[in-house]
Every structure is written in C-alpha cells, then in structure tokens.
Design an enzyme around this catalytic site. Structure first.
Site, PDB file in Angstrom:
ATOM      1  N   SER A   1       0.797  -1.325   0.240  1.00  0.00           N
ATOM      2  CA  SER A   1      -0.061  -0.043  -0.091  1.00  0.00           C
ATOM      3  C   SER A   1       0.857   1.363  -0.202  1.00  0.00           C
ATOM      4  CB  SER A   1      -0.822  -0.063   1.136  1.00  0.00           C
ATOM      5  OG  SER A   1      -0.041   0.039   2.504  1.00  0.00           O
TER       6      SER A   1
ATOM      7  N   ARG B   1      -6.585   9.881  -9.454  1.00  0.00           N
ATOM      8  CA  ARG B   1      -7.185  10.030  -8.105  1.00  0.00           C
ATOM      9  C   ARG B   1      -6.042  10.582  -7.163  1.00  0.00           C
ATOM     10  NH1 ARG B   1      -6.560   7.720  -2.463  1.00  0.00           N
ATOM     11  NH2 ARG B   1      -8.502   7.766  -1.422  1.00  0.00           N
TER      12      ARG B   1
ATOM     13  N   THR C   1      -4.993   7.686   8.248  1.00  0.00           N
ATOM     14  CA  THR C   1      -5.062   6.621   7.529  1.00  0.00           C
ATOM     15  C   THR C   1      -6.470   6.266   7.328  1.00  0.00           C
ATOM     16  OG1 THR C   1      -3.894   4.434   6.875  1.00  0.00           O
ATOM     17  CG2 THR C   1      -4.317   4.899   9.163  1.00  0.00           C
ATOM     18  N   GLY C   2      -6.783   5.450   5.960  1.00  0.00           N
ATOM     19  CA  GLY C   2      -8.158   5.163   5.942  1.00  0.00           C
ATOM     20  C   GLY C   2      -8.713   5.774   4.729  1.00  0.00           C
TER      21      GLY C   2
HETATM   22  N1  ASP Z   1      -5.807   7.410   3.110  1.00  0.00           N
HETATM   23  C1  ASP Z   1      -5.404   6.690   2.113  1.00  0.00           C
HETATM   24  C2  ASP Z   1      -5.851   7.293   0.858  1.00  0.00           C
HETATM   25  O1  ASP Z   1      -7.116   7.410   0.996  1.00  0.00           O
HETATM   26  C3  ASP Z   1      -5.409   5.290   2.373  1.00  0.00           C
HETATM   27  C4  ASP Z   1      -5.211   4.928   3.484  1.00  0.00           C
HETATM   28  O2  ASP Z   1      -4.479   5.206   4.409  1.00  0.00           O
HETATM   29  O3  ASP Z   1      -5.877   3.462   3.887  1.00  0.00           O
HETATM   30  O4  ASP Z   1      -5.463   7.421  -0.068  1.00  0.00           O
END
Ligand code: ASP
Length: 303
Positions: A49, A187, A210-211
């Site tokens: 990720s 995006r 995060t998220g």
């Molecule tokens: N916040 C990140 C995004 O939307 C993804 C994540 O941290 O899970 O790109």
C-alpha cells in the site's frame, strides 16, 4: 517533556520508528527522522500500500501520494506521482526548493527527475498478479476469466504516517501511500493534502491519518486534531474528536461498508501521544523512552 518520540501508523510503523529513533537519539532533527523512517516502508515491496510494490490504479499504474511538514509551517507534497520510489523525498524537495506546496502527476515526476531521482518500475510481479485477479473478478460479462478469491484483499489501502519530536522539541510529520488500490486514474487521496492527511503546528503538535481518504478530506481531519490540541485536548481526546466528526458525517457509509475505516495518530509538544479509529483493527507504533511498542487504537464505532 518526553523527547525524543516517534509515533507512526500500523505495524510497519515499528520499523519506520526504529530508523527515526536511531536518528533522533543521535541528535538529528525531526524532519530527517521522519523522511528516513518513511523510506523504510516505501522501499519494502512486501508492503503493498506504499511506495515500491504498492497496488496499482484501475489502469495498472502505481501512483503515489506523500507529504511532509516541519515545526516552522514549511510543507510540501506530491500527488499521483509515478515511477519514483521515495515520494516523501520529492515532497521535501517541493517544500525546500520551490515556492509551492504541492506538485502532481507528470509535473511532479519531471520535477523529481530534475532533482536527480531515478525512475523505477514500481509494479512488482506480486502487485501485477493481484491486479489481474481483481480485473478478472470485475464482471462475468467480459472476456476476463474469474472469479478468484479476493478475501486476502479486503484491506487494500494503508498509509505510513510518521510524527516525530527531536531532542530540541521540534516536531515534524510525513505521510506516504499508493492510495486506494484500483482507484480511478488521477485520484489523489488525503495523504498529500496538508490539513487532511497531515498537519503540524510546531507550538502545539502534529497529526496524521490513514483510512478512507475521501472521508478525511471532507472533515480536514488532521487539522481538526491539531486545532483540538490547541484548544487543550490531549492527543487522545483530539483524535477522538476527529473520529466522532467523521462518524457524524459518514454514518450511512460506515453502516453500509464494514471495511470503511479511518484513523488518526497525534503527538503534542509535551511528548504525549494518542490514536483513535472508527473501527477495531487500527494499530499504531510509539517509540518513547527507549521502547518501541505497538498499540491497539481505541475505536468509536460499535459494529
Ligand atoms: N488514506 C489513504 C488514501 O485514501 C489510504 C489509507 O491510508 O488507507 O489514499
């Protein structure tokens, strides 16, 4: 004041903290510690990720977002940059070598090349194979043959957020991510948006998230956390304030989607830390007083 201290998101944060701590305890400033701590996660292809090995967008391109901010309100960010392994360092170049705060896409890439960054193919075989499985699962009305079990991929996005305070009490923070797997080309998430994915006020503290980035952008969450600390909340209370706001605004989506997650970490000038999430499962790592430890964050949505 308990310094130095490093706090970062998820269990890979433990490794980022190790590097950050080494630098901090040797007397480095928090900005270097944050940048180099994040490198560890960006460079690891098994972390799908972030950085090298990150899962691609729907067109099979790996695009990265990152930001960095220091105690003097200096900040820099890159959105949707391709082929550069350490976007957090490009973000730092934007911060230190331009009058801008954010560069994106092709322009960010060309800026990185001008600064001597070398182009790298960020798509590993593992991520390419995962993309294929996703593509083949999309529809039974096309010519791609599926379906495959995608259970291992329910959680296909995370961010490294790392906040640090050095021995002199100077706070910096950084973020880096490949964003949502299979996102629409172009995006940009919350991670490179100052105030949403990251915020630092040198007199108060710092926060990172995060998220689901879209949910966080809507409430400018990291700014809300830092502003709440300015209004005397502890880092823990401030993270919970932002999570409550996110739940208020997104109650329908949270109810409908059991993967809908958002989380914050925070650090204040006194070296106190906190973390909170919508749902169970978010962990953050804290290195303080010589000990590096993973914590389960408090969660505010009862599922
Ligand atoms: N916040 C990140 C995004 O939307 C993804 C994540 O941290 O899970 O790109």
């Amino acid at each position: 004041m308990s310094a130095p201290v490093a706090i970062s998101t998820w269990n890979f944060g433990l490794r980022a903290n190790e590097t950050a701590w080494k630098l901090l305890s040797g007397g480095s400033n928090s900005l270097d510690a944050v940048e180099q701590g994040i490198w560890v996660v960006e460079d690891d292809p098994s972390i799908t990720s972030i950085g090298y090995g990150g899962l691609p967008d729907e067109t099979m391109r790996v695009t990265l977002d990152a930001a960095i901010m220091d105690w003097r309100m200096n900040c820099g960010a890159v959105g949707c940059i391709e082929k550069i392994k350490n976007p957090v360092s490009v973000a730092r170049k934007v911060m230190e070598r331009t009058n801008h705060v954010m560069l994106s896409g092709k322009g960010a890439y060309e800026f990185a090349l001008a600064h001597g960054f070398k182009p790298v193919d960020l798509l590993t075989d593992q991520s390419r194979e995962t993309w294929l499985r996703w593509k083949e699962n999309l529809s039974d009305k096309d010519n791609w043959v599926g379906p495959h079990d995608m259970d291992d991929l329910n959680d296909n996005h995370d961010t490294i957020g790392l906040l640090a305070m050095d021995k002199k009490g100077r706070i910096s923070g950084g973020t880096s991510t490949s964003g949502m797997a299979w996102k629409i080309r172009g995006r940009v998430g919350d991670s490179p948006i100052i105030g949403a994915g990251l915020y630092v006020d040198g007199k108060v503290g710092a926060a990172a998230s995060t998220g689901v980035g879209e949910a966080n952008m809507r409430i400018v969450g990291s700014f809300l956390v830092v502003e709440s600390m300015k209004n005397r909340q502890t880092p823990q209370e401030a993270c919970e304030t932002a999570i409550k706001r996110a739940i208020e605004v997104h109650s329908k989506q949270i109810k409908a989607d059991k993967e809908f997650q958002l989380a914050y970490i925070a650090l204040n000038k006194r070296g106190e830390v906190g973390g909170a999430a919508i749902r169970k499962g978010f962990q953050y790592a804290v290195y303080q007083d010589g000990i590096n430890k993973l914590y389960d964050a408090k969660y505010l949505y009862a599922q």
